[in-house]
Structures are given as structure tokens and as C-alpha cells.
Design a protein around this motif. Structure first.
Motif, PDB file in Angstrom:
ATOM      1  N   LYS A 109      14.737  42.602  29.144  1.00 42.50           N
ATOM      2  CA  LYS A 109      14.373  41.388  28.407  1.00 42.50           C
ATOM      3  C   LYS A 109      14.877  40.146  29.140  1.00 42.50           C
ATOM      4  O   LYS A 109      14.114  39.182  29.349  1.00 42.50           O
ATOM      5  CB  LYS A 109      14.954  41.418  26.993  1.00 42.50           C
ATOM      6  CG  LYS A 109      14.643  40.151  26.198  1.00 42.50           C
ATOM      7  CD  LYS A 109      15.312  40.153  24.825  1.00 42.50           C
ATOM      8  CE  LYS A 109      16.796  39.837  24.929  1.00 42.50           C
ATOM      9  NZ  LYS A 109      17.395  39.582  23.587  1.00 42.50           N
ATOM     10  N   THR A 136      13.173  39.508  32.460  1.00 47.29           N
ATOM     11  CA  THR A 136      11.853  38.915  32.202  1.00 47.29           C
ATOM     12  C   THR A 136      11.964  37.405  32.057  1.00 47.29           C
ATOM     13  O   THR A 136      11.169  36.646  32.639  1.00 47.29           O
ATOM     14  CB  THR A 136      11.236  39.524  30.932  1.00 47.29           C
ATOM     15  OG1 THR A 136      11.057  40.932  31.124  1.00 47.29           O
ATOM     16  CG2 THR A 136       9.914  38.877  30.589  1.00 47.29           C
ATOM     17  N   LYS A 137      12.920  36.962  31.279  1.00 50.52           N
ATOM     18  CA  LYS A 137      13.096  35.523  31.084  1.00 50.52           C
ATOM     19  C   LYS A 137      13.484  34.830  32.389  1.00 50.52           C
ATOM     20  O   LYS A 137      12.985  33.740  32.711  1.00 50.52           O
ATOM     21  CB  LYS A 137      14.141  35.273  29.997  1.00 50.52           C
ATOM     22  CG  LYS A 137      13.667  35.679  28.599  1.00 50.52           C
ATOM     23  CD  LYS A 137      14.748  35.453  27.557  1.00 50.52           C
ATOM     24  CE  LYS A 137      14.265  35.842  26.171  1.00 50.52           C
ATOM     25  NZ  LYS A 137      13.200  34.946  25.660  1.00 50.52           N
ATOM     26  N   ASN A 193       5.984  37.946  31.159  1.00 49.97           N
ATOM     27  CA  ASN A 193       6.286  38.176  29.755  1.00 49.97           C
ATOM     28  C   ASN A 193       6.661  39.631  29.526  1.00 49.97           C
ATOM     29  O   ASN A 193       6.456  40.490  30.391  1.00 49.97           O
ATOM     30  CB  ASN A 193       5.076  37.805  28.890  1.00 49.97           C
ATOM     31  CG  ASN A 193       4.796  36.317  28.907  1.00 49.97           C
ATOM     32  OD1 ASN A 193       5.553  35.530  28.347  1.00 49.97           O
ATOM     33  ND2 ASN A 193       3.697  35.922  29.544  1.00 49.97           N
ATOM     34  N   GLY A 244       7.833  33.887  29.624  1.00 52.39           N
ATOM     35  CA  GLY A 244       9.184  34.232  29.208  1.00 52.39           C
ATOM     36  C   GLY A 244       9.271  34.723  27.775  1.00 52.39           C
ATOM     37  O   GLY A 244      10.346  34.765  27.180  1.00 52.39           O
ATOM     38  N   HIS A 245       8.151  35.132  27.221  1.00 56.37           N
ATOM     39  CA  HIS A 245       8.091  35.583  25.822  1.00 56.37           C
ATOM     40  C   HIS A 245       8.120  37.096  25.754  1.00 56.37           C
ATOM     41  O   HIS A 245       7.545  37.775  26.596  1.00 56.37           O
ATOM     42  CB  HIS A 245       6.800  35.059  25.183  1.00 56.37           C
ATOM     43  CG  HIS A 245       6.603  35.494  23.767  1.00 56.37           C
ATOM     44  ND1 HIS A 245       7.394  35.032  22.732  1.00 56.37           N
ATOM     45  CD2 HIS A 245       5.715  36.360  23.206  1.00 56.37           C
ATOM     46  CE1 HIS A 245       6.994  35.583  21.598  1.00 56.37           C
ATOM     47  NE2 HIS A 245       5.979  36.397  21.863  1.00 56.37           N
TER      48      HIS A 245
END
Length: 262
Positions: free
Chosen positions: A174, A177-178, A192, A249-250
Motif C-alpha cells: 500500500k 503504491t503511494k 494505484n 495513489g489511491h
């Protein structure tokens, strides 16, 4: 007033002319995601280490008239990743869409968790995202566009007994990814995460068959049931398409609502 230059809404989801690589896609969620992207028009490259499984999966998708290629390489091996990505770009075409799906699970109470299993989980679930993501991003940057989808999990947010290291790896995916989204956004690349909840797959078959666990899950999940892998299709196509050009970034959770409440 609407802009007449914009394509019709449904056209935003058309992946025709795009090449997509889906790692860990010889079965389960990865194969379902590959089928979804191919059904939307993409030419999909299936990846895994097992050539026989890849060939079987490719044949299954081709029987449905879908455009499929295969690329067998180990996503945890830096040299194999570089060679594999270079081969795809030369043999199939520029990778427009990457889905980092390869992953594994190991269930053991934390105090008894083997070091070797921890290391294998880290290599498979985190290193692969970094290695394949970097190799593909290096090629997307000069082209000024691209879509990267990292497969996260409800365990990116929530823990369950016996899977502490897995939870750590998915939490890392996570945040990776951001971080990727922040670094690559200026180059026209959207990164994302797709966060599946509990889905029926070969890897979860033992849990599906466990009446106690399934009863707990049905009560815990607002939707009241396990998910079917086909229910990930819409989210994957959205994140891979022009419909999500300002989404970056979701983490999109597809979990029947399990992360929405206690």
C-alpha cells in the motif's frame, strides 16, 4: 457545459490497442484480472514461473477469443525481471498497463513463524512489486504515460490471527503504491492499488470449506458472503483505463464492505 472533445463515457474504459502485463496470472485473482483487461480490448501478457500452467491459462483465454501472450520469469529475481520485461517490450510491444499481482500467503502464529517463510513472503509480495514496477516504470517514463496497479489486500488495513507477516507485506505494498504515485505522477503515470477482500480462489479453498470461518466472514462482511473473482473486473478496468487519468495513489478496496465497519 460538456467538452465535445471528450470521448463517450463508455469509450473511456476501452483498452483496445493497449498491452497489459499481469504478474502471477496463471490462476486465481491474477487470471481473473487478465481476463478482465483482455475482455476490455487489451493484449494481455500472462506471467508466472510455471510454463505449463501459463500455457493452460493462455489456452483458456484464447478459447474466448481474447488476445493473450505468455512470459515465464521469476518476479523476485532482479536479473530475470529485467530480461523478462525487455523481452516483452521487444516481442509483444510497449507495456501500457502493469498489474503487480504475484503474491503468496503463509499462516502460522507470529511467535512460531519461520524466518524462511518471512523472507519468502517479503520477496514474493514486496520485492516483486518493486522490481517489476521499477523495470516497467523506467520504460514508461520516456513515453510519458502508463498505468500501474499493485494488488493490495484488506490486510493492507486489517489484521487476522496467524498472518502478521502477510499483513506487513500488504501494508508495505500500500505505501509503496503511494510512493510510486508521488514519484511517477509527473511523468503521466498513474499508480494505484486494488485491494481485494475475501474471494473464492484455489488459495482460499480451505477457508471456504471451513464452515466456522465462512460463517464468521459472512457475518463480518456487509455483503454477507465471499466475493467471486469476476467481481474484480470493473475495478481493474477502471484503474487501467482512461477513466482514471486523475486517480493516483489511491487504494480501491473491493471487499463487500469489510473495511467499512468494525
Amino acid at each position: 457545459m460538456t467538452d465535445s472533445r471528450l470521448p463517450p463515457a463508455l469509450g473511456l474504459f476501452d483498452l483496445s490497442g493497449r498491452t497489459a502485463l499481469v504478474t502471477g496470472s496463471s490462476k486465481g485473482i491474477g487470471l481473473a484480472l487478465a481476463q478482465a483487461l483482455a475482455s476490455a480490448g487489451a493484449r494481455v501478457v500472462l506471467n508466472a514461473r510455471d510454463t505449463a500452467r501459463l500455457d493452460t491459462a493462455a489456452r483458456l483465454l484464447r478459447e474466448h477469443g481474447l488476445s493473450v501472450e505468455t512470459a515465464a520469469f521469476d518476479v523476485t529475481d532482479p536479473a530475470a525481471v529485467e530480461a523478462g520485461i525487455a523481452d516483452i517490450e521487444q516481442r509483444v510491444g510497449a507495456i501500457d498497463i502493469l498489474v503487480n499481482n504475484a503474491g503468496m500467503q503463509h499462516r502460522t502464529p507470529f511467535a512460531d513463524f519461520p524466518v524462511e517463510a518471512w523472507q519468502q513472503l517479503s520477496r514474493t509480495n514486496i520485492d516483486s512489486v518493486f522490481l517489476v514496477g521499477r523495470a516497467v516504470a523506467q520504460r514508461m517514463i520516456p513515453r510519458g504515460r502508463g498505468k500501474i496497479i499493485n494488488v493490495c489486500s484488506v490486510q493492507s488495513e486489517l489484521a487476522r490471527p496467524g498472518i502478521a507477516p502477510y499483513t506487513a507485506t500488504k501494508g508495505a505494498v500500500k505505501m509503496l503504491t503511494k510512493g510510486m504515485a508521488v514519484d511517477l505522477g509527473a511523468h503521466g503515470i498513474q499508480v494505484n492499488g486494488l485491494g481485494p477482500g475475501y474471494f473464492k480462489t484455489e488459495l482460499t479453498q480451505a477457508l471456504v470449506a471451513d464452515e466456522t470461518f465462512t460463517a464468521w466472514l459472512s457475518k463480518r462482511t456487509p455483503a454477507g458472503r465471499w466475493g467471486d473473482v469476476q467481481e474484480l473486473a470493473g475495478a481493474a478496468i477502471f484503474l487501467a483505463s482512461e477513466a482514471s487519468t486523475f486517480v493516483n495513489g489511491h487504494i480501491l478496496y473491493v471487499d463487500g464492505g469489510i473495511t467499512a465497519g468494525l
